[in-house]
Design a protein around this motif. Structure first.
Motif, mmCIF file in Angstrom:
data_model
loop_
_atom_site.group_PDB
_atom_site.id
_atom_site.type_symbol
_atom_site.label_atom_id
_atom_site.label_comp_id
_atom_site.label_asym_id
_atom_site.label_seq_id
_atom_site.Cartn_x
_atom_site.Cartn_y
_atom_site.Cartn_z
ATOM 1 N N ARG A 153 0.833 -1.195 0.000
ATOM 2 C CA ARG A 153 0.000 0.000 0.000
ATOM 3 C C ARG A 153 0.873 1.251 0.000
ATOM 4 N NH1 ARG A 153 -5.286 -1.127 0.860
ATOM 5 N NH2 ARG A 153 -5.748 -3.144 1.776
ATOM 6 N N ASN A 154 0.423 2.262 -0.732
ATOM 7 C CA ASN A 154 1.134 3.536 -0.724
ATOM 8 C C ASN A 154 0.665 4.362 0.473
ATOM 9 O OD1 ASN A 154 -1.330 4.635 -1.472
ATOM 10 N ND2 ASN A 154 -0.681 5.232 -3.519
ATOM 11 N N SER A 155 1.118 5.610 0.576
ATOM 12 C CA SER A 155 0.776 6.455 1.721
ATOM 13 C C SER A 155 -0.717 6.785 1.786
ATOM 14 C CB SER A 155 1.585 7.746 1.676
ATOM 15 O OG SER A 155 1.316 8.457 0.483
ATOM 16 N N ARG A 156 -1.416 6.675 0.673
ATOM 17 C CA ARG A 156 -2.859 6.924 0.651
ATOM 18 C C ARG A 156 -3.680 5.653 0.860
ATOM 19 N NH1 ARG A 156 -3.258 11.034 -4.474
ATOM 20 N NH2 ARG A 156 -2.085 12.730 -3.492
ATOM 21 N N GLY A 157 -3.016 4.531 1.055
ATOM 22 C CA GLY A 157 -3.711 3.279 1.310
ATOM 23 C C GLY A 157 -4.101 2.498 0.069
ATOM 24 N N ARG A 158 -3.669 2.938 -1.107
ATOM 25 C CA ARG A 158 -4.003 2.240 -2.350
ATOM 26 C C ARG A 158 -2.986 1.143 -2.623
ATOM 27 N NH1 ARG A 158 -5.484 5.834 -7.202
ATOM 28 N NH2 ARG A 158 -6.343 3.831 -7.784
ATOM 29 N N MET A 159 -3.464 0.036 -3.156
ATOM 30 C CA MET A 159 -2.594 -1.101 -3.472
ATOM 31 C C MET A 159 -1.846 -0.840 -4.779
ATOM 32 S SD MET A 159 -2.858 -3.331 -1.084
ATOM 33 C CE MET A 159 -2.283 -4.848 -1.744
ATOM 34 N N HIS A 160 -0.550 -1.150 -4.761
ATOM 35 C CA HIS A 160 0.304 -1.056 -5.939
ATOM 36 C C HIS A 160 1.254 -2.239 -5.931
ATOM 37 C CE1 HIS A 160 -0.664 2.988 -7.383
ATOM 38 N NE2 HIS A 160 -0.741 3.354 -6.118
ATOM 39 N N GLY A 171 4.550 1.269 -7.240
ATOM 40 C CA GLY A 171 3.870 1.873 -8.377
ATOM 41 C C GLY A 171 4.929 2.461 -9.281
#
Length: 103
Positions: free
Chosen positions: A55-62, A87
């Motif tokens: 997860r990135n800092s915004r919580g999205r999976m990459h 990402g």
């Protein structure tokens, strides 16, 4: 059945194209890191060694990719290094300490 096969082929083609674009990004970032430390990136050594989800800092999976590469201080030595792409963003990197050549 044909639709599932077509979707699978599209996903595989997307993954392959995305992986090639990320490798080019890793080469560019590796060159920048090497230049920052007065080292030369050995281009043909850049290779993806690990791949997983994060997860990135915004919580999205990459996809989190680790790229291994070699750099050289004087053309005769090699230092094994790595960088991580989350990402398209540089997550972390490591270049080991080395002896600066005396000028």
């Amino acid at each position: 059945m044909e639709l599932a096969l077509l979707i699978l082929m599209i996903v595989i083609a997307w993954f392959w194209l995305d992986s090639m674009a990320k490798r080019e990004r890793a080469i560019l970032l590796g060159k920048e890191l090497a230049a920052r430390f007065n080292l030369q990136l050995l281009d043909e050594t850049v290779a993806c060694s690990k791949l997983w989800l994060a997860r990135n800092s915004r919580g999205r999976m990459h996809l989190l990719r680790t790229y291994e590469f070699d750099v050289s201080a004087n053309g005769a030595d090699r230092l094994n290094c790595h960088l991580m792409l989350l990402g398209n963003q540089l997550g972390s990197w490591h270049i080991p300490p080395y002896q600066q050549p005396v000028q």
